[in-house]
Design a protein around this motif. Structure first.
Motif, PDB file in Angstrom:
ATOM      1  N   ASP A 175       0.843  -1.185   0.000  1.00  0.00           N
ATOM      2  CA  ASP A 175       0.000   0.000   0.000  1.00  0.00           C
ATOM      3  C   ASP A 175       0.890   1.251   0.000  1.00  0.00           C
ATOM      4  O   ASP A 175       2.083   1.177   0.340  1.00  0.00           O
ATOM      5  CB  ASP A 175      -0.907   0.000   1.228  1.00  0.00           C
ATOM      6  N   PRO A 176       0.327   2.418  -0.359  1.00  0.00           N
ATOM      7  CA  PRO A 176       1.150   3.635  -0.497  1.00  0.00           C
ATOM      8  C   PRO A 176       1.997   3.977   0.726  1.00  0.00           C
ATOM      9  O   PRO A 176       3.125   4.450   0.583  1.00  0.00           O
ATOM     10  CB  PRO A 176       0.107   4.716  -0.783  1.00  0.00           C
ATOM     11  N   GLU A 213       8.346   0.023  -1.906  1.00  0.00           N
ATOM     12  CA  GLU A 213       7.544  -0.366  -3.068  1.00  0.00           C
ATOM     13  C   GLU A 213       8.098  -1.655  -3.661  1.00  0.00           C
ATOM     14  O   GLU A 213       9.315  -1.826  -3.785  1.00  0.00           O
ATOM     15  CB  GLU A 213       7.555   0.750  -4.115  1.00  0.00           C
TER      16      GLU A 213
END
Length: 331
Positions: free
Chosen positions: A148-149, A245
């Motif tokens: 998730d971000p 990421e």
């Protein structure tokens, strides 16, 4: 007094000793080789609990209930799953004709594990909906994002720096990724990540360290396609390093990110007609460099073609202008 001096054989060892104290210490390749020695060892080495334990030790994400449920449907359970997933997938260009068209799966399951110097950093299972009713997926660029971000995972004993190369060297040599893609319909699996990063560089804007793990697959037209796993790491100067990421995407030799539909075809074909063999990190990097060389050549050819078209267009425009000017002066 008579003594039996006949040589001891493997069959004289109690099966419990073999299974609990010897076979449990072997890796997958050695365990499979041991099963070829005799029928007794074959029966012992096929024990499902051995392969379940081995899978969980190698890929902690396989302990997830969703993955366990899928593995139970494989022909030989965990042994089949291990055979599909180890070593990493190798599908060399132009070695196989395309597979017959099959119905695409409704979803793809990804089991991902990230390690730093053998220590588990993160372990997750991701489900990607791919059904034919999802027209947006089939037409959009194929990309699977794991985190998730604002989700991050710390990498111990590494300090972040936007200037020094020490951070790049440590991450490049210590970070490893396993990305196992599972087809839940056809009960197949494949590990899409190389054993080590084939490239490590800083993002030109953020200064984050990006590591690429790339496997070269065969496209539908027989040309190479790069299946790339990118791990981005960042942090504050002289502070802890975090995995920020992790994503998977497919790119053709022209540098275009493939669509979901094209990616599904290539991944299904790769899992069906896989060629697996052990290669070292130098060979993995050489395959990636060869792909980059082909990509560069293709780009240069395209630029030359565009330049030629531009010159022809300029010549035609100039010719028309001169002709128009000549006709105007002849009035």
């Amino acid at each position: 007094m008579n003594f039996d001096h006949s040589p001891a054989t493997i069959s004289s060892i109690h099966p419990d000793i073999l299974q609990d104290n010897i076979l449990t210490r072997l890796d997958g390749s050695d365990l499979a080789s041991t099963g070829c020695a005799s029928s007794n060892l074959y029966n012992l080495s096929c024990d499902e609990s051995l392969w379940r334990k081995l899978c969980r030790q190698t890929w902690p994400s396989t302990a997830d209930p969703r993955v366990q449920s899928l593995i139970a449907g494989f022909p030989s359970g965990h042994r089949s799953f291990y055979s599909d997933s180890f070593p990493t997938l190798r599908n060399r260009p132009n070695t196989h004709p395309p597979c017959p068209n099959t119905d695409p799966p409704q979803s793809l399951i990804s089991a991902i594990d990230v390690f730093y110097k053998g220590e588990l950093i993160l372990s997750k299972v991701n489900e990607t909906e791919t059904g034919p009713e999802l027209s947006w997926f089939l037409c959009s660029p194929f990309r699977v994002d794991l985190l998730d971000p604002f989700e991050t995972y710390q990498i111990p004993s590494v300090k972040f720096s936007k200037q020094e190369n020490k951070c790049l060297t440590e991450l490049g040599s210590g970070l490893t990724v396993s990305w196992i893609l599972i087809d839940p319909i056809n009960k197949r699996a494949a590990n899409l990540s190389t054993s080590t990063a084939v490239s490590v560089h800083r993002h030109w804007l953020t200064g984050e360290v990006q590591l690429r793990f790339a496997t070269i697959l065969t496209g539908g037209d027989g040309e190479p396609v790069m299946c790339g796993v990118v791990v981005s790491c960042g942090g504050k100067e002289a502070g802890e390093v975090y995995v920020k990421e992790v994503n998977l995407m497919l790119e053709d030799v022209d540098g275009r990110t493939l669509s979901g539909e094209d990616s599904l075809v290539i991944l299904e074909n790769a899992m069906e007609r896989r060629e697996k063999k052990r290669i070292n990190s130098m060979e993995e990097k050489e395959e990636y460099r060869e792909y980059q060389r082909m990509k560069k050549e293709r780009r240069e050819i395209k630029q030359k073609r565009e330049k030629t078209v531009d010159m022809v267009c300029i010549f035609i425009c100039v010719s028309l202008f001169v002709a128009g000017l000549y006709l105007w002066t002849m009035r």
